[in-house]
Write an enzyme that holds these catalytic residues in place. Sequence first.
Site, short mmCIF file in Angstrom:
data_model
loop_
_atom_site.label_atom_id
_atom_site.label_comp_id
_atom_site.label_asym_id
_atom_site.label_seq_id
_atom_site.Cartn_x
_atom_site.Cartn_y
_atom_site.Cartn_z
N GLY A 19 -2.40 -6.87 3.29
CA GLY A 19 -2.16 -8.30 3.48
C GLY A 19 -1.72 -8.60 4.89
O GLY A 19 -2.54 -8.86 5.78
N ALA A 68 6.30 -19.05 2.06
CA ALA A 68 6.40 -19.85 0.84
C ALA A 68 5.27 -20.86 0.95
O ALA A 68 5.48 -22.04 1.17
CB ALA A 68 7.75 -20.53 0.74
N CYS A 78 4.58 -13.94 -8.00
CA CYS A 78 4.89 -14.78 -6.84
C CYS A 78 6.35 -15.20 -6.94
O CYS A 78 6.77 -15.76 -7.96
CB CYS A 78 3.98 -16.02 -6.82
SG CYS A 78 4.48 -17.17 -5.51
N LEU A 90 1.48 -21.24 -3.33
CA LEU A 90 0.27 -21.09 -4.15
C LEU A 90 -0.71 -22.26 -4.00
O LEU A 90 -1.36 -22.67 -4.97
CB LEU A 90 0.66 -20.91 -5.63
CG LEU A 90 1.40 -19.60 -5.93
CD1 LEU A 90 1.88 -19.58 -7.37
CD2 LEU A 90 0.51 -18.39 -5.65
C1 LIG Z 1 0.78 -15.96 3.24
C2 LIG Z 1 0.76 -15.15 2.00
C3 LIG Z 1 0.22 -15.68 0.84
C4 LIG Z 1 0.20 -14.94 -0.34
N1 LIG Z 1 -0.35 -15.47 -1.46
C5 LIG Z 1 -0.43 -14.73 -2.59
C6 LIG Z 1 -1.08 -15.21 -3.75
O1 LIG Z 1 -1.60 -16.32 -3.77
N2 LIG Z 1 -1.12 -14.43 -4.85
C7 LIG Z 1 -0.56 -13.18 -4.88
O2 LIG Z 1 -0.65 -12.50 -5.90
N3 LIG Z 1 0.05 -12.68 -3.78
C8 LIG Z 1 0.13 -13.43 -2.65
N4 LIG Z 1 0.73 -12.90 -1.54
C9 LIG Z 1 1.30 -11.56 -1.60
C10 LIG Z 1 0.31 -10.51 -1.07
O3 LIG Z 1 -0.84 -10.44 -1.85
C11 LIG Z 1 0.98 -9.14 -1.06
O4 LIG Z 1 1.35 -8.79 -2.37
C12 LIG Z 1 2.20 -9.09 -0.18
O5 LIG Z 1 2.02 -9.85 0.98
C13 LIG Z 1 2.57 -7.67 0.21
O6 LIG Z 1 1.53 -7.07 0.93
P1 LIG Z 1 1.53 -6.98 2.54
O7 LIG Z 1 2.87 -6.42 2.92
O8 LIG Z 1 0.39 -6.10 2.86
O9 LIG Z 1 1.36 -8.37 3.03
C14 LIG Z 1 0.76 -13.64 -0.35
C15 LIG Z 1 1.30 -13.12 0.81
C16 LIG Z 1 1.31 -13.85 1.97
C17 LIG Z 1 1.91 -13.23 3.20
#
Ligand SMILES: Cc1cc2nc3c(=O)[nH]c(=O)nc-3n(C[C@H](O)[C@H](O)[C@H](O)COP(=O)(O)O)c2cc1C
Lengths: 269, 269, 302, 302
Positions: free
Chosen positions: C263, C72, C128, C75
């Site tokens: 990510g 969390a 988000c 943003l």
């Molecule tokens: C620390 C962190 C910050 C994130 N910030 C954003 C963000 O600013 N905008 C967004 O669209 N997704 C954000 N996400 C979501 C990732 O882009 C992604 O959709 C999500 O983590 C799933 O992918 P993953 O399993 O490969 O991490 C964030 C995820 C994490 C872990």
Amino acid sequence: MPKSDIPSARTVLSVADETPTVRTLEFEDAALARAEPGQFAMVWVPGAGELPMSVMVSDIAGRAAFTVRTHGPSSRALYGVREGGIIGVRGPYGNSFDAKTDSALLVGGGTGLVPLMRLITRLPAGARIGLAMGSRTADEVLFEGRARALAEKREIRIEVATDDGSRGVAGTAVDAARLLLDSGRYAAAYTCGPEPMMAALVGEAAARGVPAQASVERVMKCGVGICGSCCMDDRLVCCDGTVFGGDYLASSADFGRAWRSKSGAAVPF
Amino acid sequence: MPKSDIPSARTVLSVADETPTVRTLEFEDAALARAEPGQFAMVWVPGAGELPMSVMVSDIAGRAAFTVRTHGPSSRALYGVREGGIIGVRGPYGNSFDAKTDSALLVGGGTGLVPLMRLITRLPAGARIGLAMGSRTADEVLFEGRARALAEKREIRIEVATDDGSRGVAGTAVDAARLLLDSGRYAAAYTCGPEPMMAALVGEAAARGVPAQASVERVMKCGVGICGSCCMDDRLVCCDGTVFGGDYLASSADFGRAWRSKSGAAVPF
Amino acid sequence: MAASLEARVGPLALPSPAMLASGILGISTRVFGRLLDAGAGAVVTKSLSVEAWEGYANPTVIGAPGGGWLNAVGLSNPGAAEFARMLRAEPAVPAIVSLVGSEPGDFARMVAEFGGCNVIAYELNLSCPHVARVGLEVGDDISLVESIVRATRAASGVPVMAKVGLGTANYLDTVGAAAAGGADAITAINTVRAMAIDAEAARPTLSNAFGGLSGAPIKPVALRCVYEIASRHDIPVIGCGGVSTWEDAVEFVLAGACAVQVGSALAGGNMGVFGEINAGILRYMERKGHKSVQEMVGLAKK
Amino acid sequence: MAASLEARVGPLALPSPAMLASGILGISTRVFGRLLDAGAGAVVTKSLSVEAWEGYANPTVIGAPGGGWLNAVGLSNPGAAEFARMLRAEPAVPAIVSLVGSEPGDFARMVAEFGGCNVIAYELNLSCPHVARVGLEVGDDISLVESIVRATRAASGVPVMAKVGLGTANYLDTVGAAAAGGADAITAINTVRAMAIDAEAARPTLSNAFGGLSGAPIKPVALRCVYEIASRHDIPVIGCGGVSTWEDAVEFVLAGACAVQVGSALAGGNMGVFGEINAGILRYMERKGHKSVQEMVGLAKK
Ligand SMILES: Cc1cc2nc3c(=O)[nH]c(=O)nc-3n(C[C@H](O)[C@H](O)[C@H](O)COP(=O)(O)O)c2cc1C
Ligand SMILES: Cc1cc2nc3c(=O)[nH]c(=O)nc-3n(C[C@H](O)[C@H](O)[C@H](O)COP(=O)(O)OP(=O)(O)OC[C@H]3O[C@@H](n4cnc5c(N)ncnc54)[C@H](O)[C@@H]3O)c2cc1C
Ligand SMILES: Cc1cc2nc3c(=O)[nH]c(=O)nc-3n(C[C@H](O)[C@H](O)[C@H](O)COP(=O)(O)OP(=O)(O)OC[C@H]3O[C@@H](n4cnc5c(N)ncnc54)[C@H](O)[C@@H]3O)c2cc1C
Ligand SMILES: Cc1cc2nc3c(=O)[nH]c(=O)nc-3n(C[C@H](O)[C@H](O)[C@H](O)COP(=O)(O)O)c2cc1C
Ligand code: FES
Ligand code: FES
């Protein structure tokens, strides 16, 4: 993600006042007890935030510690945790100082001395140690006895600097370090503390041909290389650091110049 | 859940006809190669279902095999997989025969002989082996040569039964087993095959004071003790079995009497 | 002809189908350069808002007990204008700019900030799961989605992707609205709303209590969403959620994704993951006789 | 007074807060006895339908790559009448009977079958994510939920629990409708709709393509749902999803659950998990000075 990334509850087993504003809290943690110098943990004070903290040494096997200066809301809360209180820790994170040298100059400002204490325990048996330490006032001089004890049989020379000149050299740790550097007796320099101080030290060491390593601080949210809050140039201080070599630091556009605020905006020092 | 619970693609490296309706498919799989006798795998034929299959021995290190009789849709599809074809395997699952005996009577019907082949490889070096094997016709007699080869230097006596009397005793493997049991030369009995046959064998062994173990089949969906489809009394054949001891089986309300259909309804044999 | 890693996301051609997901190392244009060098097909920035946001207090990112991560971050970002300044200084680094806001005007205004920047696409964060009045709250408001996408599309000269996630509305309706608004592609999914509680402290661990689950645990859910979107809508889909190996990437492509985002797998400084994914996909393509990523898209649905 | 493990689910008192989840080893009344002996506070049966169902073809249950399990068993069950016959033969085994159907009449008819059985509650499965016309499709139809709960409540002399999950509607609306219909408690959550694709076979692994994700990966999501329900509705909640240790159970209780259900953690024949959870909760209660489970409910929300 390994289990060590989940904040684990640790009971604070002892609290010791180091200075009027600095305390050391000990607890049991097998992984942190084995941390390398320069590595840090993320320390959660339930209800009061989570902060990166260097892992302080403990004299008791299986224990680690944090040495914290009370300042803003989170550090004040951590400082206020009593014996029996619970904190959450995850880590250790980051790389560490390369301790392979026969003569080491350690230059620390304030709680920046924490990783240098652990570094002393990792320096070779016969190493010669110089320690330049900076603090605001004579009251705030930290770890002088501890450093001597950790040095054990090794030669250790300590120079103190205080901002107000109430003890030792008036100035920063760099001013104290200069005395030791100029002796030409140290083959490597290690530093941790306020970044402008470290930048000055890296410069002084380079001018004398002494390779330096610095442990850098940034805003850290994840500690594991995903959030980006700790970036310095194209590096991540939480995984590529906290320790960087003097050559890289000399070429860095950010080191000593700018850090990132919580929003990610660049902020000059 | 360990990685071994995810169907892993395995390339079929060889296919051998054992009888006109039974084939053995070999593949590389380090974990299944080490399976204990009585253990099984869940075998996925993409597009044609997933079946529990005893893990057959291979003569090649690091390989395991399945020996399948073509019958309904899934077994027919598995039987039809050619060299180079891909199957998915997970496991091994379940417990196994206790092979500690100096003289073992193995009683298998049809592909129930599969775990008994692996059991031969686990019996002690000096063990005396009796093998009673049942099949429908002379054509369908399975693993006769294989059993002799696996017995290596150990004494092995084989009795064959066929349903139609075209070879050996006319009857089931139990009828062949009786000849060996009556010799009094076997201290332990091991069986796998159609359940009524196994129930009869367990009874015959008990009557002669010979401890018996039977590897039981049930409908298996998960193979890991969560779905309940394989239940027999209060046991789960996939984890508490497949191998159960004669004493328990003699007291069982279900063994030899009823199994559960895919819906979970009890169905008499 | 040898197998090619080139991926097509609607009108966009990328050197590899594996891109950086938004919010991951997403505030430093210098780090972007490193990630592109490491083999990322593209980088998506942190989601940017009209004003700078500090985000939530720590703990903001913690390991999840069943694997993956809970975050969390809230943003946190320096604001679109400030970020555009940084981007303008790095014309050699192509970026997909992620935007977050509450109404069509927010998005149009932000797009206008990026004049002179090397922006190859915009991604609208409609998903988000832990910040009020933006993200998922917007994505769950179907009519708002369409107008936001339409406004961004009108303001932007480059493709616009809409990023969806699992909220209180049917995310397939969000996809439909985004498509109706002119989205060039859909990214699915964001983190899944979740939380951690510490038994000893007897309180939620994240300072915001609620966060988003990412990484390996959500992969089967993300894969399902990609498959469902690709089955019901005729729009390019970018798979996101738990991609950490080439097999994961291939599975998403077979499910219907034209590209993937990575990510959480970056955790631990694992930038080499892009090279490994690229190499693994190529080996797979050669083994299976595929010449292009495009021809593998959706094969598991056949 | 020593700490007591007794749990209260609305009007129901259970010897332990850890019960068996529906569909886990849920078709054999003899296995129920073993689980109760192992320390389960209660057992919930497999979801039963009016007619017997075979369920889907194998593969129906597979490990999920990020941990936990994917299943699309397809609600195979021998039918309510046949199951009632089995249950009647075991009067010493108290059971919570799970029911699945498409309309109020289905549920009322099934309840009528259980005369003479030791049924201590009914759980309505409004949340299975992979079978058409029942489960989640029903749970997503808010008005249908209320009438189903009302009909079951009217037909039944024992408490009625509604089991919810993440579907295409807002599950909190489903909870509200169930409460309005007179539900005595809510069970949250069921498996999360998900899928696996095998790269080598280039097809979905489960025969039904879509299944439900269970186990450790969904725990942070389930915990969030329990916390949200307990924050917004005044109805007892039973937490379900990824409970495998006493810490998990305590976390759910602190989030607002009066009891928990254990499913996937039984994998590998791990029936001892109930004893371990019970012992762990007791030690925790003693350490923290809690006398009853009830007094810990929702402490993380304070
Ligand atoms: C620390 C962190 C910050 C994130 N910030 C954003 C963000 O600013 N905008 C967004 O669209 N997704 C954000 N996400 C979501 C990732 O882009 C992604 O959709 C999500 O983590 C799933 O992918 P993953 O399993 O490969 O991490 C964030 C995820 C994490 C872990
Ligand atoms: C690798 C590393 C090691 C450190 N080791 C020590 C140590 O051993 N002893 C010590 O006293 N201090 C150490 N610090 C500094 C420490 O993390 C805090 O920055 C410092 O204690 C000030 O915190 P504060 O609560 O007083 O916050 P302020 O400086 O008043 O800031 C306000 C709030 O911002 C947040 N915040 C502050 N600093 C950070 C940060 N670096 N990352 C994320 N959030 C932050 C906190 O929530 C804090 O309450 C270290 C920092 C780093 C990066
Ligand atoms: C522990 C164990 C080991 C076994 N080992 C062997 C072996 O080594 N060789 C061999 O040939 N057979 C073995 N079987 C039997 C095998 O699993 C099948 O039951 C048999 O091949 C019949 O399958 P079929 O496709 O011909 O289906 P049918 O009997 O026609 O049934 C129809 C469908 O039901 C399903 N089905 C059938 N049996 C099962 C089952 N037991 N569990 C779940 N679903 C099922 C399949 O989808 C099948 O296509 C074993 C069974 C068990 C439980
Ligand atoms: C194989 C299997 C079968 C299931 N069958 C049912 C069912 O019939 N009815 C139901 O309400 N839930 C069913 N579930 C869901 C579980 O009851 C539980 O909600 C879910 O698995 C999450 O809990 P867990 O993580 O502890 O497994 C089933 C789950 C599994 C894994
Ligand atoms: S603290 Fe998050 S990347 Fe370094
Ligand atoms: S096969 Fe599922 S419990 Fe045995």
